[in-house]
Write a protein that holds these residues in place. Structure first.
Motif, short mmCIF file in Angstrom:
data_model
loop_
_atom_site.label_atom_id
_atom_site.label_comp_id
_atom_site.label_asym_id
_atom_site.label_seq_id
_atom_site.Cartn_x
_atom_site.Cartn_y
_atom_site.Cartn_z
N CYS A 237 26.51 11.54 40.58
CA CYS A 237 25.37 12.44 40.69
C CYS A 237 24.41 11.90 41.74
O CYS A 237 23.58 11.04 41.47
CB CYS A 237 24.65 12.58 39.34
SG CYS A 237 23.26 13.73 39.41
N ASN A 238 24.55 12.39 42.96
CA ASN A 238 23.64 12.04 44.05
C ASN A 238 23.33 13.31 44.83
O ASN A 238 23.81 14.39 44.50
CB ASN A 238 24.26 10.96 44.95
CG ASN A 238 25.64 11.32 45.44
OD1 ASN A 238 25.96 12.49 45.64
ND2 ASN A 238 26.50 10.33 45.62
N TYR A 268 25.41 9.83 36.28
CA TYR A 268 24.12 9.45 36.85
C TYR A 268 23.75 8.04 36.41
O TYR A 268 24.11 7.59 35.32
CB TYR A 268 23.06 10.45 36.35
CG TYR A 268 21.65 10.16 36.78
CD1 TYR A 268 21.27 10.24 38.11
CD2 TYR A 268 20.68 9.82 35.84
CE1 TYR A 268 19.96 9.99 38.50
CE2 TYR A 268 19.36 9.57 36.21
CZ TYR A 268 19.01 9.65 37.55
OH TYR A 268 17.73 9.40 37.94
N ASN A 272 18.62 4.75 39.27
CA ASN A 272 18.60 5.33 40.60
C ASN A 272 17.18 5.75 40.97
O ASN A 272 16.54 6.50 40.25
CB ASN A 272 19.53 6.55 40.63
CG ASN A 272 19.76 7.08 42.03
OD1 ASN A 272 18.84 7.23 42.80
ND2 ASN A 272 21.01 7.39 42.33
N ILE A 280 16.80 16.32 39.38
CA ILE A 280 18.19 16.73 39.15
C ILE A 280 18.23 18.01 38.33
O ILE A 280 18.96 18.96 38.66
CB ILE A 280 18.97 15.60 38.45
CG1 ILE A 280 19.18 14.43 39.41
CG2 ILE A 280 20.33 16.12 37.95
CD1 ILE A 280 19.70 13.19 38.74
N LEU A 293 26.31 16.31 32.29
CA LEU A 293 25.64 15.21 32.98
C LEU A 293 25.54 14.02 32.04
O LEU A 293 25.02 14.13 30.92
CB LEU A 293 24.24 15.65 33.43
CG LEU A 293 23.38 14.60 34.14
CD1 LEU A 293 24.02 14.16 35.46
CD2 LEU A 293 21.97 15.16 34.40
N SER A 295 24.89 9.56 31.79
CA SER A 295 24.25 8.43 32.45
C SER A 295 24.88 7.12 32.00
O SER A 295 25.14 6.91 30.83
CB SER A 295 22.75 8.41 32.11
OG SER A 295 22.16 7.23 32.57
N SER A 306 28.03 5.43 39.78
CA SER A 306 27.86 5.89 38.41
C SER A 306 29.14 6.46 37.81
O SER A 306 29.38 6.33 36.60
CB SER A 306 26.74 6.93 38.33
OG SER A 306 26.87 7.87 39.38
#
Length: 332
Positions: A237-238, A268, A272, A280, A293, A295, A306
């Motif tokens: 996730c970027n 993610y 970050n 996001i 999503l 983390s 990630s």
């Protein structure tokens, strides 16, 4: 290691425990990275080799594309050590390189290298030579025909200055979210120059050919092509991945197509500093589909790895075990 569910349900990652994964390394080169100052104070020497060395070291622990006098680990991204450590603790079924316009291929004989007859792209503030629809179609076809004995894919998108290209693409597609990170004057100037080239274009693929790179366009095709399969994908996730999702959203709206996102997860790192969760969520709310999503973080290592950390989490790799492996790699 543990992961945390931010959007979606635990079921997605939990269903992948004890299953096999392929790692796909999407790699191209954009002359955006050669614009003076665009990479800040980073050393420009051998800059075109950075991603090639990353993949070589992940596969073999060696820096094969460097002269013997320069073969030191200072030429590697710090994230490369994390990737190598994860792979040593829980190996991928396959490590595959997708040449989407790399300036040089990795020096590897026993790993798959997929060629798509693509040339590296010009800087986004110049009139580019990207044939966007053709690149998109190649991504779509590859996903449709990709054969694997594994259950899911961990995917890495690798192009230097890709963040700048991604932000230019988002602007060209007319999506707006207030960024939590202040971009430097050079980045802003390049993004605005790219927008000036693309803003008068009506055709979607003409517009994106002037505001992105091969990776972003190919990946959009790949995600759309994969959506009709049962194969799951873990994606970092970027801002590059988010720009691809927004591009997918624009394409399905333009073509009145369907996109099933249930087999796609963004991974993610809450450490970050480039993207906040608020930012996001605002981006993802612009999409007409829902995204899983998750983390995962590794102490205070703030890196774009990630998806590897999520892979480590579902394979029960302990944090200390991973950190010890990273240290051993650096020391040997």
């Amino acid at each position: 290691m543990r992961y945390k569910t931010i959007l979606g349900k635990n079921d997605f990652l939990e269903s992948l425990r004890a299953k096999k994964a392929d790692f796909l390394f999407f790699c191209s080169y954009s002359l955006t990275c050669e614009i003076d100052g665009i990479l800040g104070n980073k050393n420009q020497e051998n800059i075109y080799l950075k991603n090639i060395l990353d993949f070589e070291f992940l596969c073999t622990g060696e820096l094969r594309s460097l002269d013997n006098t320069k073969k030191n680990k200072d030429n590697l991204f710090t994230s490369t050590f994390v990737k190598r450590a994860v792979h040593l603790n829980q190996s991928f079924s396959s490590l595959e390189f997708l040449d989407l316009g790399a300036k040089k291929l990795p020096d590897l004989k026993h790993f798959k290298i997929h060629n798509f007859d693509l040339h590296f792209s010009k800087a986004i503030n110049q009139t580019t030579s990207i044939r966007a629809f053709d690149v998109f179609q190649k991504g779509l076809d590859f996903a449709t025909n990709y054969a694997s004995s594994s259950d899911y894919i961990v995917l890495s998108n690798n192009v230097l200055a890709g963040d700048v290209n991604a932000l230019a693409l988002i602007k060209a597609l007319d999506y707006q979210v207030k960024s939590s990170k202040k971009r430097n004057n050079i980045e802003e100037k390049v993004i605005n120059e790219s927008f000036e080239l693309s803003k008068s274009k009506v055709d979607l693929f003409e517009k994106i050919s002037l505001s992105s790179d091969n990776n972003l366009i190919f990946l959009a095709g790949f995600l759309l092509g994969n959506s009709s399969s049962n194969r799951k994908i873990l994606l970092e996730c970027n801002i590059q991945s988010i720009s691809v999702l927004l591009l997918v959203n624009s394409i399905i709206n333009e073509m009145n197509a369907q996109f099933d996102s249930k087999n796609l997860a963004l991974c993610y790192d809450e450490l970050n500093t480039d993207l906040s969760l608020i930012e996001i969520n605002e981006y993802l709310e612009l999409c007409d589909f829902k995204i899983n999503l998750y983390s995962s973080s590794l102490e205070e290592i703030n890196l774009d790895v990630s998806s590897f950390l999520s892979y480590a989490s579902i394979n029960n790799i302990k944090e200390k075990e991973l950190l010890d492996t990273i240290q051993n790699i650096k020391n040997n």
